[in-house]
Design a protein around this motif. Sequence first.
Motif, mmCIF file in Angstrom:
data_model
loop_
_atom_site.group_PDB
_atom_site.id
_atom_site.type_symbol
_atom_site.label_atom_id
_atom_site.label_comp_id
_atom_site.label_asym_id
_atom_site.label_seq_id
_atom_site.Cartn_x
_atom_site.Cartn_y
_atom_site.Cartn_z
ATOM 1 N N ARG A 139 -5.455 8.288 -7.772
ATOM 2 C CA ARG A 139 -4.096 8.446 -7.245
ATOM 3 C C ARG A 139 -3.448 7.101 -6.951
ATOM 4 N N LEU A 140 -4.216 6.192 -6.392
ATOM 5 C CA LEU A 140 -3.672 4.864 -6.097
ATOM 6 C C LEU A 140 -3.322 4.107 -7.373
ATOM 7 N N GLU A 141 -4.141 4.241 -8.404
ATOM 8 C CA GLU A 141 -3.857 3.580 -9.668
ATOM 9 C C GLU A 141 -2.614 4.148 -10.349
ATOM 10 N N ARG A 142 -2.346 5.455 -10.152
ATOM 11 C CA ARG A 142 -1.153 6.085 -10.720
ATOM 12 C C ARG A 142 0.081 5.809 -9.875
ATOM 13 N N GLY A 143 -0.107 5.220 -8.699
ATOM 14 C CA GLY A 143 1.018 4.894 -7.826
ATOM 15 C C GLY A 143 1.475 6.054 -6.968
ATOM 16 N N GLU A 144 0.663 7.028 -6.773
ATOM 17 C CA GLU A 144 1.032 8.183 -5.937
ATOM 18 C C GLU A 144 0.827 7.900 -4.473
#
Length: 81
Positions: A76-81
């Motif tokens: 999620r952090l890598e996707r920017g969520e």
Amino acid sequence: MTRSNDPSNANGAGKGLTVPCPQCQQPVAWTTENAYRPFCSKRCKLIDLGAWADGSHRIPGEPHMDETELDELIDRLERGE
């Protein structure tokens, strides 16, 4: 913590530091001769160890995350969520 340098302390040690046993609160002489210090006995030491082992004693903090939850959080952090 109760401390006493009074020769008439409750445990009869005659000198030195006296502390309450963390388990039963009995006065304990803080000396090198007491192998169980700060506990009064092997029994109290083992009761306390058992409480840590079963989770009765624990240090507050963030809940433990298992590996799956950690991987999802990273995604999620890598996707920017």
